[in-house]
Design a protein around this motif. Structure first.
Motif, PDB file in Angstrom:
ATOM      1  N   LYS A 172      -9.052  -5.912 -12.587  1.00 32.46           N
ATOM      2  CA  LYS A 172      -7.811  -5.763 -13.347  1.00 32.46           C
ATOM      3  C   LYS A 172      -7.093  -4.494 -12.913  1.00 32.46           C
ATOM      4  O   LYS A 172      -7.674  -3.628 -12.258  1.00 32.46           O
ATOM      5  CB  LYS A 172      -8.092  -5.727 -14.840  1.00 32.46           C
ATOM      6  N   GLY A 173      -5.831  -4.392 -13.287  1.00 35.03           N
ATOM      7  CA  GLY A 173      -5.024  -3.262 -12.871  1.00 35.03           C
ATOM      8  C   GLY A 173      -5.508  -1.943 -13.460  1.00 35.03           C
ATOM      9  O   GLY A 173      -6.190  -1.912 -14.490  1.00 35.03           O
ATOM     10  N   ILE A 174      -5.131  -0.858 -12.772  1.00 34.73           N
ATOM     11  CA  ILE A 174      -5.471   0.500 -13.206  1.00 34.73           C
ATOM     12  C   ILE A 174      -4.161   1.246 -13.437  1.00 34.73           C
ATOM     13  O   ILE A 174      -3.378   1.446 -12.514  1.00 34.73           O
ATOM     14  CB  ILE A 174      -6.315   1.231 -12.147  1.00 34.73           C
ATOM     15  N   ILE A 210       0.860  -1.193   0.000  1.00 36.31           N
ATOM     16  CA  ILE A 210       0.000   0.000   0.000  1.00 36.31           C
ATOM     17  C   ILE A 210       0.893   1.239   0.000  1.00 36.31           C
ATOM     18  O   ILE A 210       1.708   1.426   0.903  1.00 36.31           O
ATOM     19  CB  ILE A 210      -0.938   0.038   1.223  1.00 36.31           C
ATOM     20  N   GLY A 211       0.711   2.113  -0.987  1.00 41.41           N
ATOM     21  CA  GLY A 211       1.562   3.282  -1.133  1.00 41.41           C
ATOM     22  C   GLY A 211       1.267   4.385  -0.134  1.00 41.41           C
ATOM     23  O   GLY A 211       0.200   4.459   0.473  1.00 41.41           O
ATOM     24  N   GLU A 237      -1.819  -4.090 -10.247  1.00 39.78           N
ATOM     25  CA  GLU A 237      -1.245  -2.822  -9.799  1.00 39.78           C
ATOM     26  C   GLU A 237      -2.240  -1.691 -10.019  1.00 39.78           C
ATOM     27  O   GLU A 237      -2.882  -1.614 -11.068  1.00 39.78           O
ATOM     28  CB  GLU A 237       0.055  -2.525 -10.539  1.00 39.78           C
ATOM     29  N   ILE A 238      -2.341  -0.830  -9.012  1.00 35.08           N
ATOM     30  CA  ILE A 238      -3.240   0.328  -9.062  1.00 35.08           C
ATOM     31  C   ILE A 238      -2.387   1.589  -9.060  1.00 35.08           C
ATOM     32  O   ILE A 238      -1.532   1.765  -8.190  1.00 35.08           O
ATOM     33  CB  ILE A 238      -4.201   0.333  -7.855  1.00 35.08           C
ATOM     34  N   THR A 253      -1.086  -7.667  -4.509  1.00 40.82           N
ATOM     35  CA  THR A 253      -1.503  -6.479  -5.257  1.00 40.82           C
ATOM     36  C   THR A 253      -0.752  -5.257  -4.741  1.00 40.82           C
ATOM     37  O   THR A 253      -0.462  -5.152  -3.545  1.00 40.82           O
ATOM     38  CB  THR A 253      -3.030  -6.287  -5.149  1.00 40.82           C
ATOM     39  N   THR A 254      -0.455  -4.337  -5.640  1.00 45.12           N
ATOM     40  CA  THR A 254       0.217  -3.087  -5.286  1.00 45.12           C
ATOM     41  C   THR A 254      -0.757  -1.929  -5.476  1.00 45.12           C
ATOM     42  O   THR A 254      -1.280  -1.738  -6.581  1.00 45.12           O
ATOM     43  CB  THR A 254       1.470  -2.865  -6.150  1.00 45.12           C
TER      44      THR A 254
END
Length: 340
Positions: A295-297, A245-246, A280-281, A261-262
């Motif tokens: 799906k990723g963003i 988590i960023g 990945e988001i 997941t990122t």
């Protein structure tokens, strides 16, 4: 214990803002515009609440300078009343700190390194080679596993469980019932049933993180689960193994994030969002409540994937139509081909 009282002048000095009214007027609590009484501080954060001002009895009101003529009482004048309210709330927090030192009923391993200024509550269990930093509070019933690290100025509320090998930074707040470092959901199928994959990595929590109650953050299988600085997480959130988590991301209640997941920096994830694993988001992504992310963003922005509430009869009709979309799309393509 008597409530702490603050004068108009003291609060203005705390906020470093302009004020108007009786410098000696005091308040001892914060309330809403509708409920505020003479000993209450309140604030006007949005114009739609101006309708409550004519009958507001608050002892002190926080509002913008441009709005000061709307209230005849004592005023603190700031450009961002909601931020001022957030800052002032620290002064009126009723939570009492634990007594400094280790409670006689706590069980602390001899190899644990506990700061002399730490506060360890009743019934706490602290494992081997664990560290607790300066001014940190570990409330009643918490369990801290072996080799874990708790930084400075942290607060773990009652009955938090920190498994072995978890690292928590400085100024972190963890609310009751939360579990950090439980095993990720890793199993391999076999003809004899599921074979457990042991989760041998850890959890890293950055600085200035707040985690709500009854949230679970799993340890990684091979790489650590990471929560970066400044992340805020609500109650009843599940963060699976190996998730990253960023910095500065906000996650509301009942969110589930699957493994590996990122999530980028400064994202906002509203309540009940479900996020698939191994995607990945992008930074600065916003998900509306209940969104299902499969799906990723890669592009920042606001995303949603659910229908708004509607009359049940209309919902039933639309649900049937939804199942017909593939057939309709096929027929439309055939018609397009026919007219070319």
């Amino acid at each position: 214990m008597a409530a702490q009282q603050y004068s108009l002048q003291q609060l203005a000095e705390f906020l470093q803002c302009e004020f108007s009214g009786d410098v000696d007027a005091t308040v001892s609590a914060i309330a809403t515009l509708e409920q505020a009484q003479p000993l209450h501080l309140t604030f006007l954060a949005q114009e739609k609440f101006e309708k409550y001002l004519p009958e507001c009895e608050a002892g002190i009101l926080v509002l913008k300078p441009a709005q000061q003529t709307l209230f005849d009482g004592n005023k603190l004048l700031v450009e961002d009343p909601y931020m001022a309210y957030a800052q002032l709330s620290h002064l009126f927090d009723p939570r009492q700190r634990l007594a400094e030192g280790i409670h006689p009923t706590a069980v602390v391993a001899k190899t644990a390194n506990i700061s002399k200024s730490a506060r360890i509550g009743a019934g706490v269990v602290i494992g081997e080679n664990t560290q607790v930093g300066a001014n940190s509070e570990i409330s009643a019933g918490c369990v801290i596993g072996d080799t874990s690290v708790i930084g400075d100025d942290c607060v773990l509320h009652a009955n938090v469980t920190v498994y072995a090998g978890v690292s928590i930074g400085h100024q972190v707040v963890v609310h009751s019932g939360t579990v950090l470092g439980s095993d990720g959901f890793g199993f391999a199928p076999s003809k004899d049933g599921w074979v457990k994959i042991h989760q041998i990595a850890g959890v890293q929590i950055g600085n200035r993180v707040e985690i709500g109650s009854n949230t679970s953050i799993d340890r990684g299988a091979l790489t650590d689960t990471v929560i970066e600085d400044g992340v805020i997480i609500d109650n009843l959130v599940h963060i699976a193994h190996g998730v990253h988590i960023g910095q500065g991301t906000a996650i509301a209640g009942c969110v589930g994030i699957a493994g590996s997941t990122t999530i980028g920096k400064n994202c906002q994830i509203a309540g009940a969002v479900a996020i698939n694993g191994h995607i990945e988001i992008a930074d600065n992504t916003y998900f509306h409540g209940g969104t299902i992310v499969t799906k990723g963003i890669s592009e920042p922005g606001a995303y949603a994937s659910i229908l708004p509430v509607q009359n049940v009869k209309k919902w039933r009709r639309n649900s049937v139509r939804y199942t017909q979309l593939d057939d309709i799309a096929t027929r439309l393509k055939n018609l397009e081909k026919a007219v070319k």
